[in-house]
Design an enzyme around this catalytic site. Structure first.
Site, PDB file in Angstrom:
ATOM      1  N   LYS A   8      23.937  20.586  32.754  1.00  0.00           N
ATOM      2  CA  LYS A   8      24.338  19.523  31.811  1.00  0.00           C
ATOM      3  C   LYS A   8      24.783  18.281  32.584  1.00  0.00           C
ATOM      4  O   LYS A   8      24.430  17.156  32.224  1.00  0.00           O
ATOM      5  CB  LYS A   8      25.475  20.020  30.898  1.00  0.00           C
ATOM      6  N   GLN A  62      32.891  23.827  27.685  1.00  0.00           N
ATOM      7  CA  GLN A  62      31.954  24.952  27.763  1.00  0.00           C
ATOM      8  C   GLN A  62      32.606  26.224  27.243  1.00  0.00           C
ATOM      9  O   GLN A  62      33.743  26.556  27.601  1.00  0.00           O
ATOM     10  CB  GLN A  62      31.480  25.125  29.220  1.00  0.00           C
ATOM     11  N   ASP A  78      29.072  18.420  20.966  1.00  0.00           N
ATOM     12  CA  ASP A  78      28.597  19.762  20.629  1.00  0.00           C
ATOM     13  C   ASP A  78      28.407  19.920  19.118  1.00  0.00           C
ATOM     14  O   ASP A  78      27.747  20.855  18.680  1.00  0.00           O
ATOM     15  CB  ASP A  78      29.634  20.815  21.069  1.00  0.00           C
TER      16      ASP A  78
HETATM   17  N1  GUN Z   1      28.214  28.144  25.404  1.00  0.00           N
HETATM   18  C1  GUN Z   1      26.992  28.576  25.029  1.00  0.00           C
HETATM   19  N2  GUN Z   1      26.317  27.600  24.361  1.00  0.00           N
HETATM   20  C2  GUN Z   1      27.147  26.545  24.316  1.00  0.00           C
HETATM   21  C3  GUN Z   1      27.012  25.248  23.761  1.00  0.00           C
HETATM   22  O1  GUN Z   1      25.998  24.865  23.157  1.00  0.00           O
HETATM   23  N3  GUN Z   1      28.085  24.429  23.927  1.00  0.00           N
HETATM   24  C4  GUN Z   1      29.222  24.824  24.553  1.00  0.00           C
HETATM   25  N4  GUN Z   1      30.215  23.965  24.647  1.00  0.00           N
HETATM   26  N5  GUN Z   1      29.373  26.026  25.074  1.00  0.00           N
HETATM   27  C5  GUN Z   1      28.337  26.874  24.950  1.00  0.00           C
END
Ligand code: GUN
Length: 310
Positions: free
Chosen positions: A77, A121, A144
């Protein structure tokens, strides 16, 4: 055989040779290629934002602890955002960090004018209240789309910042011209991250939506009826390929390690690809789309926050 139809005038081929098909004849939904197209559009919007505002859009990615899978996603990311011309703010906290300290960081990021998007995350370490942390993120910076305000707006047919994986499914379907209105769509998995917002996205797209979960009585019957299937369970090969309705569009959100160490989805791919009309590969399907939609959300958030056109 019943599955989606392709919209008139759609250009599903991403290459002049036409769409790639699996050995079984299904069109391969090439998330990697569509994500590259989304990222290129994000990069030009990020550059336009920087020219207008004298700073790049900013995305803060917070990781607590060192869960190995999370570390891979977070690295990806951060590097993808920088490549797209988005400034990346990295915050790595030790696994022992208490909830108060995490909430204080989020509060500081909420008030930092250089930061347009905040991503925490998941999963967070045991003992941290995930809902309290997600609720603390300013909804205007919630790239998100997990904050109840953004979930609520999606539920009310007025989406603002949309959860990345479900948004990626819709974007991929659009790119291939799949007509969603009226389609019998089934989502397997009802998590807050994928299954539930996926159902809301499909409803917004005017599909007829079924959500399956651990309380579902006859999963096989539900999957067999699906003209569009989204699998978001997180278990390797959980859905046998011979459950797939002939001609269906299959979107596999799972990214799992098989017993032999290979990355595989939630759907048994080879057999499913013999029956489906369209299918996403794993890897190369919704993984890259999720990151691309995150970057798109970050630039949207920057424009929305500064009151300039998205
Ligand atoms: N953990 C697994 N998928 C995601 C996501 O799309 N966003 C976040 N913040 N954590 C995750």
């Amino acid at each position: 055989m019943s599955g989606p139809t392709v919209k008139a005038g759609a250009s599903p081929a991403l290459s002049p040779a036409g769409p790639v098909r699996t050995a079984g004849g299904a069109v391969l939904l090439d998330g990697k290629a569509v994500a590259a197209k989304v990222r290129a559009a994000v990069a030009s919007r990020a550059a336009a934002f920087a020219a207008r505002h004298g700073r790049r859009p900013g995305l803060a990615v917070v990781q607590v602890g060192e869960d190995p899978a999370s570390s891979v996603y977070v690295r990806n990311k951060r590097s993808s955002s920088q490549e797209a011309g988005i400034e990346s703010f990295a915050h790595d906290l030790p696994v022992s960090t208490g909830e108060g300290r995490i909430l204080a960081l989020i509060n500081a990021l909420n008030h930092d004018e250089r930061v347009d998007g905040i991503l925490v995350q998941l999963p967070l370490p045991a003992g941290v209240d995930t809902n309290r942390v997600m609720d603390a993120v300013d909804p205007a910076k919630d790239v998100d789309g997990f904050h109840p305000v953004n979930t609520g707006l999606l539920a009310q047919k007025r989406p603002r910042l949309r959860p990345c994986t479900p948004f990626g499914v819709i974007r991929l379907a659009q790119e291939y011209g799949l007509a969603l209105p009226g389609l019998r769509a089934t989502v397997v998995g009802a998590s807050n991250i994928v299954g539930r917002p996926m159902a809301l996205e499909l409803l917004l797209a005017r599909a007829t939506v079924t959500v399956c979960h651990t309380g579902t009585r006859d999963l096989r019957a539900e999957v067999e009826r699906a003209e569009l299937l989204v699998a978001a369970v997180g278990k390797a090969g959980f859905i046998p390929g011979d459950w797939i309705r002939p001609g269906a569009a299959v979107f596999d959100v799972g990214i799992n390690r098989s017993a032999s160490g290979k990355l595989v989805g939630d759907v048994e791919f080879e057999r499913a690809a013999e029956r489906a009309g369209w299918i996403t590969p794993v890897p190369g399907g919704l993984g890259p789309m999720t990151i691309a939609m995150l970057l798109s959300n970050a630039v949207d958030a920057a424009y929305l926050r500064t009151g300039t056109p998205v």
